[in-house]
Scaffold this active site. Structure first.
Site, PDB file in Angstrom:
ATOM      1  N   TYR A   1      38.719  30.902  46.235  1.00  0.00           N
ATOM      2  CA  TYR A   1      40.022  30.746  45.600  1.00  0.00           C
ATOM      3  C   TYR A   1      40.521  32.130  45.214  1.00  0.00           C
ATOM      4  O   TYR A   1      39.847  32.853  44.476  1.00  0.00           O
ATOM      5  CB  TYR A   1      39.932  29.856  44.352  1.00  0.00           C
ATOM      6  CG  TYR A   1      41.257  29.787  43.636  1.00  0.00           C
ATOM      7  CD1 TYR A   1      42.286  28.981  44.130  1.00  0.00           C
ATOM      8  CD2 TYR A   1      41.505  30.538  42.490  1.00  0.00           C
ATOM      9  CE1 TYR A   1      43.519  28.929  43.498  1.00  0.00           C
ATOM     10  CE2 TYR A   1      42.742  30.486  41.858  1.00  0.00           C
ATOM     11  CZ  TYR A   1      43.736  29.682  42.361  1.00  0.00           C
ATOM     12  OH  TYR A   1      44.959  29.640  41.734  1.00  0.00           O
TER      13      TYR A   1
ATOM     14  N   LYS B   1      43.179  38.328  34.589  1.00  0.00           N
ATOM     15  CA  LYS B   1      42.501  37.477  33.595  1.00  0.00           C
ATOM     16  C   LYS B   1      42.014  38.255  32.359  1.00  0.00           C
ATOM     17  O   LYS B   1      42.786  38.463  31.446  1.00  0.00           O
ATOM     18  CB  LYS B   1      41.383  36.690  34.268  1.00  0.00           C
ATOM     19  CG  LYS B   1      41.946  35.645  35.242  1.00  0.00           C
ATOM     20  CD  LYS B   1      41.070  34.428  35.418  1.00  0.00           C
ATOM     21  CE  LYS B   1      41.804  33.319  36.126  1.00  0.00           C
ATOM     22  NZ  LYS B   1      41.426  33.106  37.511  1.00  0.00           N
TER      23      LYS B   1
ATOM     24  N   ASP C   1      37.631  40.527  44.879  1.00  0.00           N
ATOM     25  CA  ASP C   1      38.524  39.851  43.942  1.00  0.00           C
ATOM     26  C   ASP C   1      37.734  39.614  42.660  1.00  0.00           C
ATOM     27  O   ASP C   1      37.021  38.623  42.526  1.00  0.00           O
ATOM     28  CB  ASP C   1      39.028  38.542  44.538  1.00  0.00           C
ATOM     29  CG  ASP C   1      39.923  37.774  43.569  1.00  0.00           C
ATOM     30  OD1 ASP C   1      40.060  38.202  42.409  1.00  0.00           O
ATOM     31  OD2 ASP C   1      40.477  36.733  43.979  1.00  0.00           O
TER      32      ASP C   1
ATOM     33  N   TYR D   1      49.051  22.134  37.659  1.00  0.00           N
ATOM     34  CA  TYR D   1      47.950  21.247  38.107  1.00  0.00           C
ATOM     35  C   TYR D   1      47.968  19.916  37.377  1.00  0.00           C
ATOM     36  O   TYR D   1      46.908  19.368  37.065  1.00  0.00           O
ATOM     37  CB  TYR D   1      46.592  21.919  37.871  1.00  0.00           C
ATOM     38  CG  TYR D   1      46.441  23.274  38.496  1.00  0.00           C
ATOM     39  CD1 TYR D   1      46.508  23.429  39.866  1.00  0.00           C
ATOM     40  CD2 TYR D   1      46.229  24.402  37.713  1.00  0.00           C
ATOM     41  CE1 TYR D   1      46.373  24.669  40.452  1.00  0.00           C
ATOM     42  CE2 TYR D   1      46.092  25.655  38.281  1.00  0.00           C
ATOM     43  CZ  TYR D   1      46.161  25.776  39.655  1.00  0.00           C
ATOM     44  OH  TYR D   1      46.026  27.011  40.228  1.00  0.00           O
TER      45      TYR D   1
HETATM   46  C1  LIG Z   1      42.403  32.867  38.693  1.00  0.00           C
HETATM   47  C2  LIG Z   1      42.058  33.628  39.911  1.00  0.00           C
HETATM   48  C3  LIG Z   1      43.071  34.189  40.707  1.00  0.00           C
HETATM   49  C4  LIG Z   1      44.526  33.962  40.442  1.00  0.00           C
HETATM   50  O1  LIG Z   1      44.929  34.560  39.240  1.00  0.00           O
HETATM   51  P1  LIG Z   1      46.267  34.060  38.531  1.00  0.00           P
HETATM   52  O2  LIG Z   1      46.479  35.024  37.412  1.00  0.00           O
HETATM   53  O3  LIG Z   1      46.002  32.662  38.060  1.00  0.00           O
HETATM   54  O4  LIG Z   1      47.355  34.112  39.549  1.00  0.00           O
HETATM   55  C5  LIG Z   1      42.681  34.937  41.803  1.00  0.00           C
HETATM   56  N1  LIG Z   1      41.386  35.120  42.092  1.00  0.00           N
HETATM   57  C6  LIG Z   1      40.398  34.612  41.348  1.00  0.00           C
HETATM   58  C7  LIG Z   1      38.979  34.885  41.711  1.00  0.00           C
HETATM   59  C8  LIG Z   1      40.695  33.836  40.233  1.00  0.00           C
HETATM   60  O5  LIG Z   1      39.710  33.291  39.511  1.00  0.00           O
END
Ligand SMILES: *Cc1c(COP(=O)(O)O)cnc(C)c1O
Length: 432
Positions: free
Chosen positions: A144, A267, A238, A16
């Site tokens: 996202y 994460k 997600d 980015y």
């Molecule tokens: C950061 C994020 C992703 C992508 O995860 P990466 O490990 O960066 O590929 C997917 N979904 C959500 C909600 C996120 O915050």
């Protein structure tokens, strides 16, 4: 002698980042608690948990010890035809705390791959049952879900996805059911829900991160899930960002009564130590892949699937997350955030304040043009850095997402930075 930052600039390409205009990166050499220490000794307070991954502080000794032990025991083994204690134990422990309908764990490497696996599970679930026409996903317009092609396809379209637009598969978008718009979004769903091509609904539960920490309520999400389920759709939560306490509960899904069929985690999974992702699903989803027919297999995997060191980091972090001390930290941070949310709400220069658990977001009021807008974003970022605080505004939204070990005094540094930002918004430096 070139500095580390100059050597970086000669060989690296950062995420980015417009490499032609970006300032040199700040070289970080150590981390401890909520602090990161630069090469020149300057210490920065990590107000955003290093892109939302860190839970218990940097270089946490407990996680470091467990990772180190694992390194000397077993660093990696292929995960087809073989298994190892860490992978099994982590899956067992997660299934104890995830929504009770979750029955199986599929490992991958990061949030985007966790989402890819979830999407493939849904599509092949219908394929295996002779319903390949069910192939369209519903998602939120501002969502996202990651940067790989499937994840981009189910994310909001914008400047970041524009170069790839022809290669993204079609989805149906719903607006985010922010307070006051719930009925409208439910009507959008009802207008689509009878369609025979719909397969699944993927969503960031209660909190859309990249969209600017947009929040919406569990009641409307429950209702969306109920209506999707009534039409046979599989629902994917997600929880890559919201997992492991960010929203005040262990998972955002813990606020729901209607449970998702599939869940994505990454994460905070390893406390911010290692790259690891996973996708969990119900027995009903899993069972649709069981067959004498090998073609019904989920043909997906990564070289480092269920890496033992990453699993060790995740188990160590989970121990810290499940300890009563962590629950107390979540309450303490959420309570302090609520106080500041109340203080800033309605103040001049502030358009909106959003708060959920350990996340506090302030949307600053900006009138005019895009150039002013982006220049303000950079000024807000610079203001924080000058105060030795790491905050990365999303446009005119500044959010705090501190590690759970952040002390009250450290929180005050973050809050004072928000207050100074409001002053900057009220008295802006002329746009260049
Ligand atoms: C950061 C994020 C992703 C992508 O995860 P990466 O490990 O960066 O590929 C997917 N979904 C959500 C909600 C996120 O915050």
């Amino acid at each position: 002698m070139p500095t580390l930052a100059e050597r970086d600039h000669a060989v690296l390409w950062h995420p980015y980042t417009q490499m032609q205009t970006a300032p040199l990166p700040i070289p970080i050499v150590r981390g401890e608690g909520a602090w990161l220490q630069a090469e020149d000794g300057t210490r920065y307070l990590d107000g955003i948990s290093s892109w939302w991954v860190n839970l218990h502080g940097h270089a946490h000794p407990h996680i470091a010890r467990r990772v180190s032990e694992q390194l000397h025991t077993l660093e990696h083994v292929l995960f087809a035809g073989f298994t190892h204690p860490g992978a099994v134990e982590l899956a067992e422990q997660l299934l104890e705390i995830l929504p009770p309908n979750q029955a199986r764990v599929f490992y991958s490497d990061n949030g985007s791959t966790a989402v890819e696996v979830a999407l493939k599970m849904v599509l092949q679930y219908f394929h295996n049952q002779g319903q390949p026409e069910r192939r369209t996903f519903l998602c939120f317009r501002d969502s996202y879900h990651g940067d790989t092609f499937g994840a981009m396809s189910v994310s909001g379209r914008g400047a970041f996805t524009a170069p790839f637009a022809p290669f993204l598969f079609d989805v149906e978008f719903l607006d985010v059911p922010v307070p006051g718009r719930e009925a409208e979004v439910l009507a959008q769903l009802d207008a689509l829900a009878g369609r025979s091509d719909l397969a699944g609904f993927i969503f960031e539960p209660l909190l859309l991160g990249t969209a600017g920490m947009l929040t919406y309520g569990p009641d409307v999400l429950d209702e969306l899930l109920r209506r999707c389920h009534a039409h046979g759709l599989l629902c994917i939560a997600d929880e890559v960002m919201t997992g492991f306490g960010r929203t005040g509960r262990l998972f955002a899904s813990d606020y729901l009564t209607e449970l998702p069929d599939i869940l994505c985690l990454s994460k905070g999974l390893t406390g911010g130590t290692m790259a690891l992702g996973l996708t969990t699903c119900t027995a009903a989803v899993y069972d649709a892949f069981l067959s004498e027919d090998r073609l019904k297999t989920l043909f997906h995997g990564h070289s480092y699937t269920a890496n033992p060191i990453a699993c060790a980091a995740a188990l160590a972090s989970l121990e810290l997350t499940r300890a009563p001390a962590c629950a107390a930290q979540l309450v303490r941070i959420s309570t302090a955030h609520a106080r500041v949310a109340h203080e800033l709400q309605g103040q001049p220069g502030v358009r909106a304040v959003r708060h959920l658990g350990t996340v506090l977001a302030v949307e600053f009021a900006v009138e005019s043009t895009t150039s002013y807008f982006s220049s303000l974003r950079d000024q807000l970022y610079a203001l924080a850095l000058a105060r030795r605080v790491i905050l990365r505004p999303l446009g005119n939204v500044v959010y705090l997402m501190p590690p759970y070990c952040t002390t009250d005094a450290e929180l005050d540094l973050l809050y004072d930075t928000l207050r100074a930002m409001r002053q900057l918004v009220l008295n802006p430096v002329a746009a260049s």
